[in-house]
Design a protein around this motif. Structure first.
Motif, PDB file in Angstrom:
ATOM      1  N   SER A  79       0.837  -1.203   0.000  1.00  0.00           N
ATOM      2  CA  SER A  79       0.000   0.000   0.000  1.00  0.00           C
ATOM      3  C   SER A  79       0.869   1.250   0.000  1.00  0.00           C
ATOM      4  O   SER A  79       1.991   1.231   0.498  1.00  0.00           O
ATOM      5  CB  SER A  79      -0.862  -0.037   1.273  1.00  0.00           C
ATOM      6  N   ALA A  93      -2.992   8.351  -5.785  1.00  0.00           N
ATOM      7  CA  ALA A  93      -3.562   7.115  -6.342  1.00  0.00           C
ATOM      8  C   ALA A  93      -3.220   7.003  -7.823  1.00  0.00           C
ATOM      9  O   ALA A  93      -2.832   5.942  -8.316  1.00  0.00           O
ATOM     10  CB  ALA A  93      -5.073   7.094  -6.128  1.00  0.00           C
ATOM     11  N   PHE A  97      -0.639   3.973  -9.039  1.00  0.00           N
ATOM     12  CA  PHE A  97      -1.181   2.906  -9.883  1.00  0.00           C
ATOM     13  C   PHE A  97      -1.104   3.237 -11.375  1.00  0.00           C
ATOM     14  O   PHE A  97      -1.826   2.639 -12.173  1.00  0.00           O
ATOM     15  CB  PHE A  97      -2.618   2.580  -9.475  1.00  0.00           C
ATOM     16  N   VAL A 109     -13.389   1.953  -7.530  1.00  0.00           N
ATOM     17  CA  VAL A 109     -12.751   2.440  -6.309  1.00  0.00           C
ATOM     18  C   VAL A 109     -13.619   2.031  -5.130  1.00  0.00           C
ATOM     19  O   VAL A 109     -14.849   2.120  -5.193  1.00  0.00           O
ATOM     20  CB  VAL A 109     -12.604   3.982  -6.328  1.00  0.00           C
ATOM     21  N   ILE A 151      -9.220  -0.296  -6.762  1.00  0.00           N
ATOM     22  CA  ILE A 151      -8.361   0.537  -5.922  1.00  0.00           C
ATOM     23  C   ILE A 151      -9.097   0.841  -4.628  1.00  0.00           C
ATOM     24  O   ILE A 151     -10.239   1.306  -4.646  1.00  0.00           O
ATOM     25  CB  ILE A 151      -7.966   1.821  -6.663  1.00  0.00           C
ATOM     26  N   HIS A 163      -4.405   1.094  -1.887  1.00  0.00           N
ATOM     27  CA  HIS A 163      -3.844  -0.173  -2.383  1.00  0.00           C
ATOM     28  C   HIS A 163      -4.779  -0.853  -3.366  1.00  0.00           C
ATOM     29  O   HIS A 163      -5.954  -0.516  -3.480  1.00  0.00           O
ATOM     30  CB  HIS A 163      -3.507  -1.098  -1.221  1.00  0.00           C
ATOM     31  N   ALA A 164      -4.220  -1.859  -4.062  1.00  0.00           N
ATOM     32  CA  ALA A 164      -5.031  -2.668  -4.979  1.00  0.00           C
ATOM     33  C   ALA A 164      -5.384  -3.969  -4.254  1.00  0.00           C
ATOM     34  O   ALA A 164      -5.302  -4.038  -3.031  1.00  0.00           O
ATOM     35  CB  ALA A 164      -4.252  -2.941  -6.257  1.00  0.00           C
TER      36      ALA A 164
END
Ligand code: ATP
Ligand code: MG
Length: 391
Positions: A79, A93, A97, A109, A151, A163-164
């Motif tokens: 993250s 973000a 990403f 999201v 996301i 984070h993903a």
């Protein structure tokens, strides 16, 4: 950009154990696993474990891969952490990403807000950040069901975490929370898998290997050292004892009826292993036996083997098909080493027609007649050569 790794631990395992003991041992194991990459600060808060690098330029993807082999962890997430300010979160973000968002066609999201003081509510965060990302990556489409990338923004006490998807952890219980056991490690496919499975249930693993030079070669011995090494990402350091087994095996061949050779040899293995296990403070033995797989693994044969020692014998592969064992062996990457074609002491002096349904009475009668002195068992245990297998 500041990066951190979030770990989720197995809740079910927490039930039987003191939670902080569980978390402390897991953190210790994680730190040891990460040590070659640098220094990390690890702490627990609100059912999450945080892993923060203190060294510059740590390979965070490698850190994630390493943490995925630490038992007790069910999920691992890399993250980025930023200030709890929406005007900072949005560009962060997009930047963090950028690569994935460029490659993906669909996204969504999700927001979680555990810090209720944050002025925006979760749906608003999702909507606004989604809109921002759409304005930055024109090719993207929002897809609520199964998007290519999700996301997640979490507004926590210490900051905003972006984070993903989380990656799967190894599951299980932290190694060392359940005591220590002695694995009988051959060069085969099954016993490394057995060691992995019991480490997953929280046991620290020591190992014993029986070698019969000159019938077994140095390459066969090295293969077992290599297998132990391959287990260490899961088990941590292993104390591996290589037992000189030639003398006992030759005596057995000389004195016992051929069809009982294997079962008697297995009983002597258990006796020697038990001696080393007790010396090493182990509470059980572990083998890779699987019911019905070979002549020495029928119910009757296992019954005879079992009675040769007092320690409990754990056999995690007992109800598994070879295919299932192979699947695990491939997953933990011991398979390729296991199939190297070197002889094992079990395959020297193999009887043509091994007894598949030995009785305890017959086995004990033969042993009484053979009169192999107990000192030889003690000697084999004492002369075992210790190899410390580190990470
Ligand atoms: P593996 O694939 O683990 O070698 P296997 O199917 O070949 O098992 P056996 O050779 O009958 O079965 O051995 C049964 C179990 O006995 C092994 O899983 C292992 O735990 C133990 N064992 C066999 N040979 C040795 C050895 N040389 N040293 C230590 N343990 C052994
Ligand atoms: Mg074998």
């Amino acid at each position: 950009m500041k990066e951190i790794i979030l770990l989720k631990s197995g809740e079910i395992a927490l039930k039987g154990l003191n939670r902080s003991t569980f978390e402390d041992i897991m953190a210790k194991n994680a730190r040891r696993r990460l040590q070659p990459l640098g220094e990390f600060k690890i702490w627990h808060a609100q059912s999450t474990t945080y892993v923060q690098p203190l060294t510059e330029g740590v390979d965070m993807d490698e850190a994630v891969r390493r943490l995925q082999t630490v038992f007790g962890i069910v999920a691992v997430t890399k993250s980025c952490v930023v200030e709890k300010d929406f005007s900072v979160i949005c560009p962060a973000a997009a930047e963090y990403f950028a690569e994935q968002l460029t490659a993906a066609r669909t996204f969504k999201v999700e927001a979680k807000r555990s810090d209720k003081a944050f002025p925006m509510k979760s749906p608003e965060i999702s909507r606004e950040l989604g809109g921002y990302l759409l304005s930055r990556f024109h090719h993207l489409k929002v897809k609520v069901e199964q998007p290519e990338i999700t996301i997640t923004v979490e507004i926590r006490e210490q900051g905003a975490y972006i984070h993903a998807d989380q990656l799967p952890g190894a599951g299980g219980i932290p190694v060392g929370t359940g005591g220590r056991a002695m694995l009988l490690l051959s060069g085969g496919i099954d016993s490394p898998v057995a060691g992995y499975m019991m480490a997953k249930r929280g046991l620290e693993i020591a190992a014993v290997h029986f070698a019969s030079p000159p019938y077994t070669s140095d390459r066969a011995r090295q293969k077992v050292l290599d297998l132990a090494q391959e287990l260490t990402p899961y088990t941590g350091r292993i104390r591996l004892f290589v037992v000189p087994f030639t003398k006992l095996q030759e005596l057995l061949r000389e004195r016992c009826p051929e069809d009982y050779f294997t079962i008697l040899m297995r009983r002597y293995m258990m006796r020697v292993a038990e001696r080393i296990a007790l010396r090493e403070d182990c509470g059980a033995l572990i083998t890779g036996e699987s019911l019905g797989q070979v002549a020495s693994q029928t119910m009757q044969a296992i019954g005879c083997t079992d009675l040769a020692c007092k320690l409990p014998v754990l056999r995690p592969c007992i109800g598994m098909d070879k295919e299932e064992i192979v699947r695990i062996s491939r997953k933990i990457e011991t398979f390729e080493t296991s199939i190297l074609p070197y002889e094992d002491c079990c395959t020297v002096f193999t009887p043509r027609h091994p007894k598949t349904k030995p009785t305890v009475a017959a086995v004990e009668a033969i042993e009484a007649e053979m009169a192999i002195p107990e000192e030889l068992v003690a000697e084999a245990a004492e002369q075992a050569e210790l190899n410390i297998i580190r990470y």
